[in-house]
Design a protein around this motif. Structure first.
Motif, PDB file in Angstrom:
ATOM      1  N   PRO A  76     -18.729  -9.169  -0.215  1.00 10.93           N
ATOM      2  CA  PRO A  76     -19.078  -8.193  -1.267  1.00 10.93           C
ATOM      3  C   PRO A  76     -20.303  -7.337  -0.974  1.00 10.93           C
ATOM      4  O   PRO A  76     -20.423  -6.235  -1.504  1.00 10.93           O
ATOM      5  CB  PRO A  76     -19.309  -9.069  -2.495  1.00 10.93           C
ATOM      6  N   SER A  77     -21.198  -7.811  -0.122  1.00  7.18           N
ATOM      7  CA  SER A  77     -22.425  -7.036   0.117  1.00  7.18           C
ATOM      8  C   SER A  77     -22.218  -5.906   1.128  1.00  7.18           C
ATOM      9  O   SER A  77     -23.103  -5.071   1.305  1.00  7.18           O
ATOM     10  CB  SER A  77     -23.562  -7.952   0.570  1.00  7.18           C
ATOM     11  N   TYR A  78     -21.058  -5.856   1.751  1.00 10.95           N
ATOM     12  CA  TYR A  78     -20.782  -4.788   2.728  1.00 10.95           C
ATOM     13  C   TYR A  78     -19.938  -3.716   2.048  1.00 10.95           C
ATOM     14  O   TYR A  78     -18.726  -3.603   2.263  1.00 10.95           O
ATOM     15  CB  TYR A  78     -20.122  -5.373   3.985  1.00 10.95           C
ATOM     16  N   GLU A  79     -20.633  -2.916   1.203  1.00  5.10           N
ATOM     17  CA  GLU A  79     -19.939  -1.984   0.315  1.00  5.10           C
ATOM     18  C   GLU A  79     -19.115  -0.945   1.067  1.00  5.10           C
ATOM     19  O   GLU A  79     -18.107  -0.477   0.560  1.00  5.10           O
ATOM     20  CB  GLU A  79     -20.933  -1.310  -0.633  1.00  5.10           C
ATOM     21  N   ARG A  80     -19.549  -0.598   2.257  1.00  7.90           N
ATOM     22  CA  ARG A  80     -18.776   0.371   3.056  1.00  7.90           C
ATOM     23  C   ARG A  80     -17.356  -0.144   3.279  1.00  7.90           C
ATOM     24  O   ARG A  80     -16.383   0.594   3.152  1.00  7.90           O
ATOM     25  CB  ARG A  80     -19.501   0.584   4.384  1.00  7.90           C
ATOM     26  N   TRP A  81     -17.239  -1.427   3.591  1.00 10.83           N
ATOM     27  CA  TRP A  81     -15.915  -2.013   3.853  1.00 10.83           C
ATOM     28  C   TRP A  81     -15.204  -2.372   2.562  1.00 10.83           C
ATOM     29  O   TRP A  81     -13.975  -2.278   2.478  1.00 10.83           O
ATOM     30  CB  TRP A  81     -16.039  -3.193   4.814  1.00 10.83           C
ATOM     31  N   VAL A  82     -15.953  -2.762   1.554  1.00 11.19           N
ATOM     32  CA  VAL A  82     -15.334  -3.032   0.247  1.00 11.19           C
ATOM     33  C   VAL A  82     -14.704  -1.749  -0.291  1.00 11.19           C
ATOM     34  O   VAL A  82     -13.578  -1.765  -0.806  1.00 11.19           O
ATOM     35  CB  VAL A  82     -16.366  -3.607  -0.752  1.00 11.19           C
ATOM     36  N   ALA A  83     -15.400  -0.625  -0.155  1.00 12.22           N
ATOM     37  CA  ALA A  83     -14.862   0.652  -0.639  1.00 12.22           C
ATOM     38  C   ALA A  83     -13.569   1.008   0.089  1.00 12.22           C
ATOM     39  O   ALA A  83     -12.585   1.416  -0.536  1.00 12.22           O
ATOM     40  CB  ALA A  83     -15.900   1.758  -0.467  1.00 12.22           C
ATOM     41  N   ARG A  84     -13.565   0.851   1.407  1.00 10.29           N
ATOM     42  CA  ARG A  84     -12.349   1.148   2.167  1.00 10.29           C
ATOM     43  C   ARG A  84     -11.219   0.191   1.760  1.00 10.29           C
ATOM     44  O   ARG A  84     -10.060   0.591   1.665  1.00 10.29           O
ATOM     45  CB  ARG A  84     -12.621   1.037   3.665  1.00 10.29           C
ATOM     46  N   ALA A  85     -11.585  -1.062   1.544  1.00 19.69           N
ATOM     47  CA  ALA A  85     -10.583  -2.036   1.103  1.00 19.69           C
ATOM     48  C   ALA A  85     -10.015  -1.639  -0.259  1.00 19.69           C
ATOM     49  O   ALA A  85      -8.808  -1.748  -0.483  1.00 19.69           O
ATOM     50  CB  ALA A  85     -11.192  -3.434   1.042  1.00 19.69           C
ATOM     51  N   CYS A  86     -10.863  -1.163  -1.150  1.00 17.39           N
ATOM     52  CA  CYS A  86     -10.393  -0.756  -2.480  1.00 17.39           C
ATOM     53  C   CYS A  86      -9.463   0.451  -2.395  1.00 17.39           C
ATOM     54  O   CYS A  86      -8.494   0.537  -3.154  1.00 17.39           O
ATOM     55  CB  CYS A  86     -11.564  -0.481  -3.414  1.00 17.39           C
ATOM     56  N   LEU A  87      -9.730   1.371  -1.473  1.00 12.37           N
ATOM     57  CA  LEU A  87      -8.791   2.487  -1.249  1.00 12.37           C
ATOM     58  C   LEU A  87      -7.442   1.931  -0.809  1.00 12.37           C
ATOM     59  O   LEU A  87      -6.397   2.349  -1.311  1.00 12.37           O
ATOM     60  CB  LEU A  87      -9.309   3.431  -0.167  1.00 12.37           C
ATOM     61  N   GLY A  88      -7.473   0.993   0.125  1.00  7.18           N
ATOM     62  CA  GLY A  88      -6.233   0.374   0.600  1.00  7.18           C
ATOM     63  C   GLY A  88      -5.527  -0.408  -0.483  1.00  7.18           C
ATOM     64  O   GLY A  88      -4.294  -0.393  -0.576  1.00  7.18           O
ATOM     65  N   LEU A  89      -6.303  -1.091  -1.321  1.00  6.90           N
ATOM     66  CA  LEU A  89      -5.718  -1.817  -2.453  1.00  6.90           C
ATOM     67  C   LEU A  89      -5.012  -0.851  -3.394  1.00  6.90           C
ATOM     68  O   LEU A  89      -3.890  -1.107  -3.838  1.00  6.90           O
ATOM     69  CB  LEU A  89      -6.798  -2.586  -3.221  1.00  6.90           C
TER      70      LEU A  89
END
Length: 132
Positions: A76-89
Motif C-alpha cells: 500500500p505504501s507504493y502509491e505509484r504501483w497501487v494507482a496503476r493496479a487500480c487502473l487495471g482493476l
C-alpha cells in the motif's frame, strides 16, 4: 541465471518488462511472481503489478483482479504501483460488467500520489463511464 545478488530481482523485473512488451505473458507472470513473492519493497510492488498486467494481456479477468488487489493490500505504501493496479482493476471490472467497482477503482487513483498520466487516464475513464 541472475542468482541471489541484490540486483538480481531488478534484472528479473527488467526482463519481465521486455517480455511484457513482446506480449510473452506466461513468461512475464513466471518471472514476476518469483520477485513478487520474495520482496516487500517497490521492486516487489512492480513485480506484483506485472503479474496482474500479464494476466490482463491474456484477458484472465478474475485472476487479474486477485493479482492487482495484492498490489493494493500487500504494497500500500507504493502509491505509484497501487494507482496503476487500480487502473487495471477498473479495466478488469469493466470487462466483467461490474460498473460500480470499476468506478470505485478509478476514483481511488485520483486520491493517490502518482504520475499525472495515470491520474489523467483515470479521469478519462470516469468521464467515459458517465457518458454511457
Amino acid at each position: 541465471e541472475y542468482g541471489d545478488l541484490p540486483v538480481a530481482d531488478e534484472a528479473r523485473i527488467a526482463e519481465a518488462r521486455v517480455l511484457f512488451e513482446s506480449q510473452d505473458y506466461d513468461r512475464v507472470k513466471a518471472t514476476a511472481e518469483k520477485v513478487a513473492t520474495s520482496r516487500k519493497d517497490e521492486i516487489g510492488a512492480e513485480a506484483q503489478y506485472l503479474v496482474g498486467a500479464s494476466l490482463a494481456g491474456k484477458e484472465d479477468w478474475p485472476n487479474v483482479i486477485t493479482a492487482l488487489l495484492k498490489v493494493k493490500y500487500i504494497f500500500p505504501s507504493y502509491e505509484r504501483w497501487v494507482a496503476r493496479a487500480c487502473l487495471g482493476l477498473g479495466d478488469a471490472y469493466e470487462h466483467l460488467k461490474d460498473v460500480r467497482r470499476a468506478r470505485e477503482s478509478y476514483q481511488t487513483v485520483l486520491k493517490l500520489k502518482t504520475d499525472a498520466s495515470v491520474i489523467e487516464e483515470a479521469q478519462r475513464r470516469l468521464k467515459r463511464m458517465e457518458q454511457q
